[in-house]
Design an enzyme around this catalytic site. Structure first.
Site, PDB file in Angstrom:
ATOM      1  CE  LYS A   1      -4.312  -1.685   0.545  1.00 10.14           C
ATOM      2  NZ  LYS A   1      -5.561  -1.336  -0.125  1.00 10.14           N
TER       3      LYS A   1
ATOM      4  CD  GLU B   1      -5.375  -1.457   3.646  1.00 12.64           C
ATOM      5  OE1 GLU B   1      -5.225  -0.228   3.526  1.00 12.64           O
ATOM      6  OE2 GLU B   1      -6.280  -2.092   3.065  1.00 12.64           O
ATOM      7  CG  ASP B   2      -6.187  -5.950   4.442  1.00 12.28           C
ATOM      8  OD1 ASP B   2      -7.044  -5.101   4.134  1.00 12.28           O
ATOM      9  OD2 ASP B   2      -5.578  -6.626   3.603  1.00 12.28           O
TER      10      ASP B   2
ATOM     11  CG  ASP C   1      -7.479   1.505   2.030  1.00  9.05           C
ATOM     12  OD1 ASP C   1      -8.044   2.400   1.388  1.00  9.05           O
ATOM     13  OD2 ASP C   1      -6.768   0.626   1.511  1.00  9.05           O
TER      14      ASP C   1
END
Ligand SMILES: NC(=O)C1=CN([C@@H]2O[C@H](COP(=O)(O)OP(=O)(O)OC[C@H]3O[C@@H](n4cnc5c(N)ncnc54)[C@H](OP(=O)(O)O)[C@@H]3O)[C@@H](O)[C@H]2O)C=CC1
Ligand SMILES: CC(=O)C(=O)O
Ligand SMILES: [Mg+2]
Length: 647
Positions: free
Chosen positions: A266, A338-339, A361
């Site tokens: 990213k 993220e994730d 995100d």
């Protein structure tokens, strides 16, 4: 015209020759090439500290005067045919401690091995002389353009995507500017290599494919010392952190510490697509263990071999991390979550959105990119958002995040209350359609989407009953948009909008070919991971890529360049509007609802400008005065990977 100096807070602060041990700028002449350094944390990006202690000075003198008379018998000892083992490192037994001394020779050797400054064969004749590179490189001098041509051929020679990925990572570790130039100039071709889908496979095999660690690992072992760990990172002026705890890596589940590939990937897009300089980007993986049995049983697993910490233990570690980040990098560092798994993601966002510059995100970036695609799609299918009915497969971060932003925008457009417009949006999770009778047992983020309806268990039945105009897949489950489902969408709609967002390709709810074929070429289709063009009945269909990569680089740039201190939903709407505005007539004619990635830096500049303008309007921007032309300003702030000349 805004000069690049007007954006000095974003420009590359590292100047060739400014570092203590690299290059020749600090040297008086070739006669004093030695400095003794110790491999310890420091402010110097080289990770080396120049020692001033008397002992160190003595050692430096010894190194500088290799012919001086030895003080001791030990020093006199010379191993056969080799140099003196002055500090005894070679003779130390395994149970003795040694100091990791490193003699850094101020010659070009260090320069060639520093990815920030290395130019390989592009070092000019003058630079080769000035920086002691003669003989360390073959005689030919080539331009960066030629290097790009050579590297793309090199990457293309690999048939296996993971090998291409490794070639790219290898380049990033050797020559950062060439890596970014290559990525920017071949973005359509290389995005699937450094990003989804290949990054998914790279994470699955992360432990075995990397020779050198990337990013910063913060594990439970560092509890109570996170600030110290952050200070080990050699860069001080960090502007964006992408952090994961590895629990929901794409649609591949819990990959624990191996999720590091995602923040690294990213952030390389932050630089290539959004122009944030690489040294301002920090990838972080928080390791609280993993519940992935095969990793726990893998002797080569790189992370903590324990089940995931939860509850208070997890919250305390995250809180220490968030506090340390702010303390170390200040109020304006952007932290992109993220994730994370949804049971932590929503809570973290809620907890820190009013105290930190945080952005999720998967919830917010995805929402913004999908809303942009839908707004663009309306030009092809007609009507306003309020005229459409939406059905999601998957009611987690991406699904409910998108649903909420669609509702917010529709409510703004129609002046109808949010509760009212939400009724046009339906979600299906692993237990079926989200309906009122399930409300009590639903996770909090699903509750707003529980509408009056009888229970429905199968997606195809939900399609037939709800009659959506738009079907969005955010389930992480591959091939769940079956022939029956797509045929049902095509029987209800002249032009069904079908977005299959799950990543990587193996988890996509359907392929582009399936979407076009089963809808007899009528679907308006986009997917999270890229699919090649499809020929159906003599016509070529080009599927778009609905991926948050369109949004987060420009969004982040907009926040950074305006000094914005908090993320507001209106900033997501501004980003979305800017992206939708970049879809050209030519794109529409091909059935595309997103512009091609080839123009992504221009698109990012527009997104950044739009986000910054909204931040100024809302009083969230601290960089004053507001630049007159925000697009030009954004462009002037962008990192460009062309080589710099070294004095
Ligand atoms: N294109 C893009 O830019 C993005 C794509 N994604 C992708 O979206 C996917 C989901 O991500 P995210 O929302 O964060 O994940 P979450 O885990 O938060 O949500 C997944 C949802 O899918 C549901 N689900 C799982 N299996 C099924 C099934 N068989 N049938 C119906 N529903 C099911 C889950 O149901 P339950 O709640 O009952 O468990 C849950 O509601 C991932 O593959 C990710 O890669 C994510 C972000 C951006
Ligand atoms: C694209 C992305 O962020 C995801 O799949 O999680
Ligand atoms: Mg993600």
């Amino acid at each position: 015209m805004i000069s690049s100096s007007s954006c000095s807070f974003l420009s590359n602060s590292a100047v060739a020759g400014s570092r203590s041990i690299c290059g020749g700028a600090q040297r008086k002449g070739p006669s004093s090439p030695f400095r003794v350094v110790c491999l310890a944390p420091s402010n110097d990006r080289s990770g080396s500290v120049v020692l001033d202690s008397p002992a160190a000075v003595k050692k430096e003198q010894i190194r500088n005067e290799p012919t001086s008379v030895p003080d001791t018998a030990e020093e006199e000892q010379v191993s056969a045919g080799g140099p003196r083992d002055v500090y005894g490192e070679d003779r130390a037994t395994e149970d003795q401690f040694v100091t990791p001394w490193n003699v850094s020779v101020a010659s070009g050797y260090t320069l060639l091995r520093d990815p920030h400054f290395n130019k390989g064969l592009a070092f000019t004749e003058k630079e080769r002389d000035a920086h002691y590179l003669r003989g360390l490189l073959p005689p030919t001098v080539i331009s960066q353009e030629t290097q790009v041509k050579k590297m793309i051929q090199h990457v293309r020679q690999y048939q296996v995507p993971l090998q291409k990925y490794m070639a790219m990572m290898d380049l990033q570790e050797r020559n950062e500017r060439l890596f970014y130039k290559l990525l920017i100039e071949h973005v359509e071709e290389l995005l699937p290599v450094v990003y989804t889908p290949t990054v998914g496979e790279a994470c699955q095999k992360y432990g075995s494919i990397f020779m050198r660690p990337q990013g910063l690992y913060i594990s439970l072992k560092e509890k109570g010392r996170i600030l110290e760990v952050l200070r080990n990172w050699p860069e001080k002026n960090i502007q964006v952190i992408v952090v994961t705890d590895g629990e929901r890596i794409l649609g591949l589940g819990d990959l624990g510490c191996q999720g590091m590939g995602i923040p690294v990937g990213k952030l390389s897009l932050y630089t290539a697509l959004g122009g944030v300089r690489p040294s301002a980007c920090l990838p972080i993986t928080i390791d609280v263990g993993t519940n992935n049995e095969s990793l726990l049983n893998d002797e080569l697993y790189i992370g903590l071999k324990q089940r995931r910490a939860t509850g208070q233990e997890y919250a305390e570690l995250m809180h220490e991390f968030m506090t340390a980040v702010k303390q170390n990098y200040g109020e304006k560092v952007l932290i992109q979550f993220e994730d994370f798994a949804n049971h932590n993601a929503f809570d973290l966002l809620e907890k820190y959105r009013s105290t930190h510059l945080v952005f999720n995100d998967d919830i917010q970036g995805t929402a913004s990119v999908v809303l942009a695609g839908l707004v663009a799609a309306l030009k092809l299918v007609g009507g306003n958002l309020a005229d459409h009915r939406f059905l999601f497969l998957g009611a987690g971060e991406a699904g409910t995040g998108i649903a909420e932003l669609i509702a917010l925008e529709t409510s703004k457009q129609t002046n109808a209350p949010l509760e009212e417009v939400r009724k046009n949006i339906w979600l299906v999770d692993s237990k079926g359609l989200i309906v009122n009778s399930r409300k009590e047992s639903l996770q909090h983020f699903k509750k707003p989407w529980a509408h009056d309806h009888e229970p429905v268990h199968r997606l195809v039945d939900a399609v037939n009953k709800i009659k959506p105009t738009v079907l969005i897949g955010t389930s992480g489950q591959g091939r769940t948009f079956t022939k029956e489902v797509i045929e049902a969408m095509a029987s209800i709609n002249e032009k069904p909008i079908i977005l299959s967002l799950s990543n990587p390709t193996s988890q996509s709810e359907c392929t582009a070919e399936e979407a076009y074929k089963w809808s007899q070429g009528r679907a308006i289709f986009a997917s999270g991971s890229p699919f090649p063009p499809v020929e159906y009945e003599g016509k070529v269909f080009v599927p778009g890529q609905a991926n948050n990569a369109y949004i987060f680089p420009g969004f982040g740039l907009g926040l950074i360049m305006s000094g914005t201190i908090r993320v507001h939903d209106d900033l997501l709407l501004a980003a979305s509007e800017a992206l939708a505005a970049q879809v050209s007539e030519e794109n529409f004619e091909k059935g595309l609802i997103y512009p091609p990635f080839t123009n992504i830096r221009k698109i990012s500049a527009h997104i950044a400008a739009s986000v910054a303008a909204k931040a100024y309007e809302l009083g969230l921007a601290t960089r004053l005065p507001q630049p007159k032309d925000l697009v030009k300003f954004a462009e002037s702030c962008m990192y460009t990977p062309a080589y710099r000349s070294y004095r």
